[in-house]
Design an enzyme around this catalytic site. Structure first.
Site, PDB file in Angstrom:
ATOM      1  N   LYS A  28      47.568  66.703 168.190  1.00  0.00           N
ATOM      2  CA  LYS A  28      47.066  65.937 167.043  1.00  0.00           C
ATOM      3  C   LYS A  28      48.198  65.080 166.473  1.00  0.00           C
ATOM      4  O   LYS A  28      49.362  65.249 166.852  1.00  0.00           O
ATOM      5  CB  LYS A  28      46.526  66.898 165.984  1.00  0.00           C
ATOM      6  CG  LYS A  28      47.544  67.900 165.498  1.00  0.00           C
ATOM      7  CD  LYS A  28      46.935  68.891 164.531  1.00  0.00           C
ATOM      8  CE  LYS A  28      47.963  69.903 164.067  1.00  0.00           C
ATOM      9  NZ  LYS A  28      47.623  70.603 162.850  1.00  0.00           N
TER      10      LYS A  28
ATOM     11  N   TYR B 171      71.243  50.397 147.751  1.00  0.00           N
ATOM     12  CA  TYR B 171      70.580  50.312 146.442  1.00  0.00           C
ATOM     13  C   TYR B 171      71.074  51.399 145.492  1.00  0.00           C
ATOM     14  O   TYR B 171      71.307  52.540 145.914  1.00  0.00           O
ATOM     15  CB  TYR B 171      69.060  50.477 146.603  1.00  0.00           C
ATOM     16  CG  TYR B 171      68.376  49.344 147.327  1.00  0.00           C
ATOM     17  CD1 TYR B 171      68.391  48.044 146.821  1.00  0.00           C
ATOM     18  CD2 TYR B 171      67.698  49.575 148.517  1.00  0.00           C
ATOM     19  CE1 TYR B 171      67.746  47.008 147.487  1.00  0.00           C
ATOM     20  CE2 TYR B 171      67.044  48.546 149.182  1.00  0.00           C
ATOM     21  CZ  TYR B 171      67.069  47.266 148.661  1.00  0.00           C
ATOM     22  OH  TYR B 171      66.437  46.254 149.319  1.00  0.00           O
TER      23      TYR B 171
END
Ligand SMILES: Cc1ncc(COP(=O)(O)O)c(C=O)c1O
Length: 364
Positions: A38, A260
């Site tokens: 999955k 940042y």
């Protein structure tokens, strides 16, 4: 031109075949092996992985949704496929048409599958999912006799399996054994058709509890070579290796910050390399200032906030870093569980979050 300039993941199929052999050796010849594929085969690529696994060690493919099962069928696979999560009523017709085994938990679902299968003049293959404590999906154990009887009473239904799922098989033996006991007790005195599969075990349970293996195991992470608790004593090989390259280099003076918000500050004159990968590729932002990468035979710290498309590393101690150098983000040297611990998540999330813009390169 380099075919994979920025970031790519190499999927090493011989490693997967090796991991299946290790698992097979551990469990012996009897239980069937279901590969849990999955979530795009845990980020490794649903269709290529499904096609390889079905020919090289997996008897079953286990997915979470009808959509994933259909993608496997449309790729030409005719091996057994089970859909392990609940299906919605609108999905029943497609599940039956594509010959996908489904999990059910209630009389309502059983009736709906009977009606839908009859309308297609086909047989629907159902696995009764039993809830032994995860409380996510499944009937209560005392409903097993009535619901298995009900499935068997319908002409268009086949009782293909009875299943449960553990809530913490890697590190909670008491809960795991209690779940198994509950499951085993509710199967006592029950006459099931001989071909009905009994399946309970994920990777950790398969490795640790022989009594959980029954007729089929559903293994995900160990097949991909991810073994956070080293239950196979370093025998498993990581199937995924994730790479990027140095795209820019600069000197940073003491006191200057990187990325940042300036969360990392140079203490000494430093050389910073920028890499062509970021959280937009699936490199978790939670790893900011916490992870390492592997470059020229050594581990190198990641510094500053992880950006959407780039991360920075401190290469001050690397002899001659160059633009274009290949950097390992994941693989033999940087293991998935190590990144998972640093990001305070599980190994499954690290690999399943790899985005489509990370090209997968399949090595056979
Ligand atoms: C129902 C079910 N079975 C088996 C597995 C496989 O688990 P693992 O990757 O730990 O082997 C999963 C994975 O989440 C699952 O949801």
């Amino acid at each position: 031109m380099e075919p994979y300039p920025r970031t790519w993941a190499e999927i090493n199929f011989p490693a997967m075949a090796h991991n299946f052999r290790v698992i097979r050796n551990h469990i012996g010849p009897t239980p069937k092996i279901g590969l849990v594929c999955k979530a795009d085969a845990y980020g490794h690529g649903l269709v290529p992985v499904g096609r390889f696994a079905a020919r090289n060690g997996a008897d079953w493919l286990c997915v979470a949704s009808v959509q994933e099962g259909v993608a496997l069928r449309d790729s030409g696979l005719d091996c057994p496929i089970m859909v392990m999560s609940p299906t919605l009523p609108v999905e029943a017709g497609q599940a039956i048409f594509y010959n996908l085994d489904v999990f059910v938990e209630s009389s309502a679902a059983i009736h709906h599958y009977q009606a839908t299968a009859a309308s297609q003049d086909r047989i629907a293959r159902l696995h009764l999912k039993v809830d032994t404590g995860l409380h996510r999906f499944g009937c209560s154990p005392d409903q097993i006799p009535a619901l298995t009887r009900e499935i068997q009473s319908h002409p268009n239904l086949l009782l293909a399996g009875v299943a449960q799922h553990f809530l913490n098989s890697s590190s909670n033996p008491e809960r795991t054994k209690a779940q198994l006991n509950t499951f085993h007790q509710s199967l006592e005195n029950l006459e099931l058709p001989p071909l009905t599969l009994i399946h309970t075990a994920n990777s950790a349970a398969t490795a640790l509890y022989p009594e959980s293996r029954h007729s089929l195991i559903r293994v995900g992470m160990h097949a991909y070579g991810i073994d956070p608790d080293n239950l196979y004593q370093n025998q498993l090989i990581p199937v995924m290796r994730w790479f990027t390259r140095i795209t820019s280099l600069r000197k940073v003076a003491p006191g200057e910050t990187v990325s940042y918000n300036g969360t990392w500050k140079a203490k000494t004159p430093s050389t910073i390399a920028t890499l062509g990968v970021g959280y937009g590729d699936g490199y978790p932002r939670a790893l900011s200032n916490k992870s390492e990468v592997f470059l020229q035979g050594q581990t190198v710290p990641q510094v500053g906030l992880v950006c959407m498309d780039q991360i920075m590393i401190d290469v001050t101690n690397v002899p001659d870093p160059q633009i274009g150098d290949t950097v390992e983000l994941l693989g033999e040297n940087i293991r998935v569980p190590t990144l998972a611990r640093a990001a305070e998540t599980n190994s499954h999330e690290i690999v399943t979050r790899l985005m489509t813009r990370v090209n997968r390169r399949y090595v056979y």
